[in-house]
Write a protein that holds these residues in place. Sequence first.
Motif, PDB file in Angstrom:
ATOM      1  N   LYS A   1       0.818  -1.213   0.000  1.00 41.62           N
ATOM      2  CA  LYS A   1       0.000   0.000   0.000  1.00 41.62           C
ATOM      3  C   LYS A   1       0.851   1.262   0.000  1.00 41.62           C
ATOM      4  CE  LYS A   1      -3.514   2.392   2.760  1.00 41.62           C
ATOM      5  NZ  LYS A   1      -4.329   2.339   4.013  1.00 41.62           N
ATOM      6  N   GLU A   2       1.870   1.293   0.847  1.00 43.20           N
ATOM      7  CA  GLU A   2       2.676   2.500   1.019  1.00 43.20           C
ATOM      8  C   GLU A   2       3.705   2.705  -0.092  1.00 43.20           C
ATOM      9  OE1 GLU A   2       2.523   4.895   3.441  1.00 43.20           O
ATOM     10  OE2 GLU A   2       0.696   3.931   4.211  1.00 43.20           O
ATOM     11  N   TYR A   3       4.308   1.611  -0.573  1.00 38.85           N
ATOM     12  CA  TYR A   3       5.457   1.750  -1.467  1.00 38.85           C
ATOM     13  C   TYR A   3       5.299   1.045  -2.811  1.00 38.85           C
ATOM     14  CZ  TYR A   3       7.484   3.020   3.041  1.00 38.85           C
ATOM     15  OH  TYR A   3       7.721   3.582   4.268  1.00 38.85           O
ATOM     16  N   GLY A   4       4.195   0.314  -2.985  1.00 33.70           N
ATOM     17  CA  GLY A   4       4.002  -0.390  -4.241  1.00 33.70           C
ATOM     18  C   GLY A   4       4.962  -1.544  -4.433  1.00 33.70           C
ATOM     19  N   VAL A   5       5.444  -2.125  -3.338  1.00 33.40           N
ATOM     20  CA  VAL A   5       6.385  -3.246  -3.391  1.00 33.40           C
ATOM     21  C   VAL A   5       5.653  -4.536  -3.026  1.00 33.40           C
ATOM     22  CG1 VAL A   5       8.478  -4.263  -2.419  1.00 33.40           C
ATOM     23  CG2 VAL A   5       8.364  -1.797  -2.816  1.00 33.40           C
ATOM     24  N   GLU A   6       5.717  -5.502  -3.909  1.00 33.70           N
ATOM     25  CA  GLU A   6       5.079  -6.803  -3.677  1.00 33.70           C
ATOM     26  C   GLU A   6       6.103  -7.737  -3.052  1.00 33.70           C
ATOM     27  OE1 GLU A   6       1.620  -8.721  -3.773  1.00 33.70           O
ATOM     28  OE2 GLU A   6       1.717  -7.369  -5.505  1.00 33.70           O
ATOM     29  N   LEU A   7       5.863  -8.132  -1.807  1.00 28.21           N
ATOM     30  CA  LEU A   7       6.777  -9.051  -1.138  1.00 28.21           C
ATOM     31  C   LEU A   7       6.445 -10.495  -1.489  1.00 28.21           C
ATOM     32  CD1 LEU A   7       7.088  -7.640   2.506  1.00 28.21           C
ATOM     33  CD2 LEU A   7       8.700  -7.382   0.617  1.00 28.21           C
ATOM     34  N   ILE A   8       7.492 -11.306  -1.645  1.00 27.95           N
ATOM     35  CA  ILE A   8       7.294 -12.744  -1.824  1.00 27.95           C
ATOM     36  C   ILE A   8       7.922 -13.466  -0.629  1.00 27.95           C
ATOM     37  CG2 ILE A   8       7.332 -12.494  -4.339  1.00 27.95           C
ATOM     38  CD1 ILE A   8      10.104 -13.929  -4.246  1.00 27.95           C
ATOM     39  N   PRO A   9       7.433 -14.657  -0.292  1.00 28.28           N
ATOM     40  CA  PRO A   9       8.025 -15.396   0.830  1.00 28.28           C
ATOM     41  C   PRO A   9       9.450 -15.854   0.504  1.00 28.28           C
ATOM     42  CG  PRO A   9       5.858 -16.263   0.229  1.00 28.28           C
ATOM     43  CD  PRO A   9       6.270 -15.338  -0.858  1.00 28.28           C
ATOM     44  N   LEU A  10      10.220 -16.027   1.543  1.00 22.20           N
ATOM     45  CA  LEU A  10      11.585 -16.536   1.399  1.00 22.20           C
ATOM     46  C   LEU A  10      11.592 -17.884   0.676  1.00 22.20           C
ATOM     47  CD1 LEU A  10      14.505 -15.832   2.241  1.00 22.20           C
ATOM     48  CD2 LEU A  10      14.089 -17.035   4.389  1.00 22.20           C
ATOM     49  N   SER A  11      10.578 -18.671   0.917  1.00 25.79           N
ATOM     50  CA  SER A  11      10.508 -20.007   0.314  1.00 25.79           C
ATOM     51  C   SER A  11      10.261 -19.964  -1.194  1.00 25.79           C
ATOM     52  CB  SER A  11       9.392 -20.819   0.980  1.00 25.79           C
ATOM     53  OG  SER A  11       8.139 -20.148   0.856  1.00 25.79           O
ATOM     54  N   ASP A  12       9.867 -18.803  -1.719  1.00 26.59           N
ATOM     55  CA  ASP A  12       9.580 -18.679  -3.156  1.00 26.59           C
ATOM     56  C   ASP A  12      10.797 -18.283  -3.994  1.00 26.59           C
ATOM     57  OD1 ASP A  12       7.029 -19.407  -2.642  1.00 26.59           O
ATOM     58  OD2 ASP A  12       6.078 -17.542  -3.273  1.00 26.59           O
ATOM     59  N   ILE A  13      11.941 -18.070  -3.347  1.00 25.53           N
ATOM     60  CA  ILE A  13      13.140 -17.727  -4.116  1.00 25.53           C
ATOM     61  C   ILE A  13      13.597 -18.961  -4.885  1.00 25.53           C
ATOM     62  CG2 ILE A  13      15.525 -16.920  -4.047  1.00 25.53           C
ATOM     63  CD1 ILE A  13      14.939 -15.538  -1.438  1.00 25.53           C
ATOM     64  N   ARG A  14      13.767 -18.797  -6.200  1.00 26.23           N
ATOM     65  CA  ARG A  14      14.230 -19.924  -7.014  1.00 26.23           C
ATOM     66  C   ARG A  14      14.884 -19.394  -8.285  1.00 26.23           C
ATOM     67  NH1 ARG A  14       8.995 -19.116  -8.429  1.00 26.23           N
ATOM     68  NH2 ARG A  14       8.488 -19.286 -10.650  1.00 26.23           N
ATOM     69  N   ASP A  15      15.811 -20.160  -8.808  1.00 28.40           N
ATOM     70  CA  ASP A  15      16.471 -19.842 -10.075  1.00 28.40           C
ATOM     71  C   ASP A  15      17.011 -18.411 -10.123  1.00 28.40           C
ATOM     72  OD1 ASP A  15      16.013 -22.364 -11.030  1.00 28.40           O
ATOM     73  OD2 ASP A  15      14.182 -21.838 -12.103  1.00 28.40           O
ATOM     74  N   ALA A  16      17.611 -17.983  -9.031  1.00 24.74           N
ATOM     75  CA  ALA A  16      18.158 -16.623  -8.983  1.00 24.74           C
ATOM     76  C   ALA A  16      19.420 -16.516  -9.832  1.00 24.74           C
ATOM     77  CB  ALA A  16      18.481 -16.241  -7.545  1.00 24.74           C
ATOM     78  N   ASP A  17      19.577 -15.353 -10.462  1.00 19.40           N
ATOM     79  CA  ASP A  17      20.847 -14.994 -11.082  1.00 19.40           C
ATOM     80  C   ASP A  17      21.654 -14.124 -10.124  1.00 19.40           C
ATOM     81  OD1 ASP A  17      20.689 -15.954 -13.979  1.00 19.40           O
ATOM     82  OD2 ASP A  17      18.788 -14.891 -13.760  1.00 19.40           O
ATOM     83  N   CYS A  18      20.915 -13.343  -9.315  1.00 21.11           N
ATOM     84  CA  CYS A  18      21.567 -12.442  -8.363  1.00 21.11           C
ATOM     85  C   CYS A  18      20.735 -12.374  -7.099  1.00 21.11           C
ATOM     86  CB  CYS A  18      21.700 -11.046  -8.977  1.00 21.11           C
ATOM     87  SG  CYS A  18      22.275  -9.775  -7.829  1.00 21.11           S
ATOM     88  N   VAL A  19      21.400 -12.504  -5.966  1.00 26.09           N
ATOM     89  CA  VAL A  19      20.773 -12.281  -4.663  1.00 26.09           C
ATOM     90  C   VAL A  19      21.523 -11.125  -4.002  1.00 26.09           C
ATOM     91  CG1 VAL A  19      20.367 -13.203  -2.357  1.00 26.09           C
ATOM     92  CG2 VAL A  19      20.004 -14.656  -4.365  1.00 26.09           C
ATOM     93  N   ALA A  20      20.774 -10.089  -3.629  1.00 23.50           N
ATOM     94  CA  ALA A  20      21.379  -8.931  -2.964  1.00 23.50           C
ATOM     95  C   ALA A  20      20.817  -8.851  -1.550  1.00 23.50           C
ATOM     96  CB  ALA A  20      21.076  -7.655  -3.733  1.00 23.50           C
ATOM     97  N   VAL A  21      21.662  -9.138  -0.570  1.00 16.39           N
ATOM     98  CA  VAL A  21      21.248  -9.060   0.834  1.00 16.39           C
ATOM     99  C   VAL A  21      21.467  -7.621   1.288  1.00 16.39           C
ATOM    100  CG1 VAL A  21      21.531  -9.990   3.153  1.00 16.39           C
ATOM    101  CG2 VAL A  21      21.920 -11.461   1.162  1.00 16.39           C
ATOM    102  N   LEU A  22      20.368  -6.871   1.378  1.00 14.82           N
ATOM    103  CA  LEU A  22      20.453  -5.443   1.688  1.00 14.82           C
ATOM    104  C   LEU A  22      20.337  -5.161   3.185  1.00 14.82           C
ATOM    105  CD1 LEU A  22      18.146  -4.062  -1.162  1.00 14.82           C
ATOM    106  CD2 LEU A  22      20.617  -4.435  -1.212  1.00 14.82           C
ATOM    107  N   VAL A  23      19.666  -6.039   3.902  1.00 15.50           N
ATOM    108  CA  VAL A  23      19.423  -5.850   5.330  1.00 15.50           C
ATOM    109  C   VAL A  23      19.826  -7.134   6.061  1.00 15.50           C
ATOM    110  CG1 VAL A  23      17.710  -5.260   7.089  1.00 15.50           C
ATOM    111  CG2 VAL A  23      17.462  -4.352   4.773  1.00 15.50           C
ATOM    112  N   ALA A  24      20.545  -6.980   7.157  1.00 20.47           N
ATOM    113  CA  ALA A  24      21.119  -8.153   7.836  1.00 20.47           C
ATOM    114  C   ALA A  24      20.154  -8.784   8.821  1.00 20.47           C
ATOM    115  CB  ALA A  24      22.415  -7.753   8.543  1.00 20.47           C
ATOM    116  N   HIS A  25      18.959  -9.156   8.343  1.00 20.56           N
ATOM    117  CA  HIS A  25      18.022  -9.870   9.211  1.00 20.56           C
ATOM    118  C   HIS A  25      18.635 -11.189   9.679  1.00 20.56           C
ATOM    119  CE1 HIS A  25      14.846  -7.079   8.580  1.00 20.56           C
ATOM    120  NE2 HIS A  25      14.507  -7.460   7.368  1.00 20.56           N
ATOM    121  N   LYS A  26      18.232 -11.628  10.865  1.00 22.18           N
ATOM    122  CA  LYS A  26      18.755 -12.880  11.425  1.00 22.18           C
ATOM    123  C   LYS A  26      18.528 -14.053  10.467  1.00 22.18           C
ATOM    124  CE  LYS A  26      18.488 -15.867  15.513  1.00 22.18           C
ATOM    125  NZ  LYS A  26      18.361 -17.130  14.743  1.00 22.18           N
TER     126      LYS A  26
END
Length: 435
Positions: A361-386
């Motif tokens: 609603k606020e930023y127009g960003v659609e979040l996906i679950p961590l479990s939905d990551i697949r076939d990545a070419d690039c992963v950018a860890v921007l925030v150091a969540h546990k």
Amino acid sequence: MTSVNHIAVVGLGYVGLPLAAAFSEFYKVTGYDCNKEKIALYKQGIDPTEELGGAQLKKANIHFTDNPADIHDADFIVVAVPTPINGDKTPDLRPVESSSATVGRHMKKGAIVVYESTVYPGVTENTCGPILEKESGLVLGRDFKIGYSPERINPGDKVHVLKNIVKIVSGMDKETLETIASVYSTIIEAGVYRAPNILVAEAAKLCENSQRDINIAFMNELSLVFHLMHIDTLEVVKAMNTKWNALGFTPGLVGGHCIGVDPYYFIYEAELLGFHSHIITAGRHINDGMSDFVVKSLIEELLKSRVDTRHARIYLLGMTFKENCPDTRNSRAIEIYHKLKGYGMQVFAVDPHADPAMIKKEYGVELIPLSDIRDADCVAVLVAHKEFRDFSLGKLISLYKDEKKREGALPVLLDVKGIYDAEEMKKSGFDYWRL
């Protein structure tokens, strides 16, 4: 000293909610917020800020309300609303002005109003005081008093919490100061510091956050140059920190409600007085530009690794402004997301702490679950969540396309905060980059 039995907290976010809960152990407390949805959640024992948690929230004896008339009987009113900036980086005082008008219309004679919102020196007495007078019909100094006590909440920090952070307090006169100090002393185990006047207390908050902003900007500038020199900045930091007086700062993305905002309040007031702040302005310029640097670096790494940027699957891990909290205000990660989207790239956002509905609603960003990551070419860890820190090497590898699908391209891993072992990542075949 004025007798205080009933406290009202106006604004129930990351600052106001813990404050109201702490006061409720010693006083009758009314918690007011104009956001009906937030009040409804609090009444159900749900804490979207994660500062208290549901268990503590349910224990707190707070009368939650979205009806401003409920603050009328309060002897002591704390205003803890956000003070953001406008698009042109000037202070946006509308929340604090609006809340002052609301308090003025409903406060009783004899009340003390204390502001915790970050403002530039003079706002409490020259802006908020007159609004309270106008709306209440009461006379400041005779019928009601004001004070200022800057918030020092660090969202997501479970070590430096309200009760063990020294509280700066100030009042418009000595009697008011002592009443304010007495009230806060009931909940602050670390003690209170009596500032000589309201102006000093207002300025102190701007100074402490501007100082941190400048120190991070210094490390960010070093990082920009060290990348040109092909020197690992974090290795330099580790070596530097062996000296006893090293400050321990690291480069990073600076966002949030304080460090990325408060320096602009100082810059604005200085400009009004005819003084251009060179150092603080330069620090803001550097820190505001780090999102562009990360985007540029990500694209360069894709090209170096022979990844087809037109079809690359890019996953951004972390959308909040800092680790292990749901706060997305002034998040540089969201800025990076939109910049990459603006280049027409295939970008996916992941954050186990952010509220998906709110961020959409606020930023127009659609979040996906961590479990939905697949076939990545690039992963950018921007925030150091546990959750991201706990990734095993096998887990990281599983996020990417297998070797056949990559067609000779290297898997790209951007580690903005440097949470993984660089040598291990490189030996495992990643094109590894960190700030």
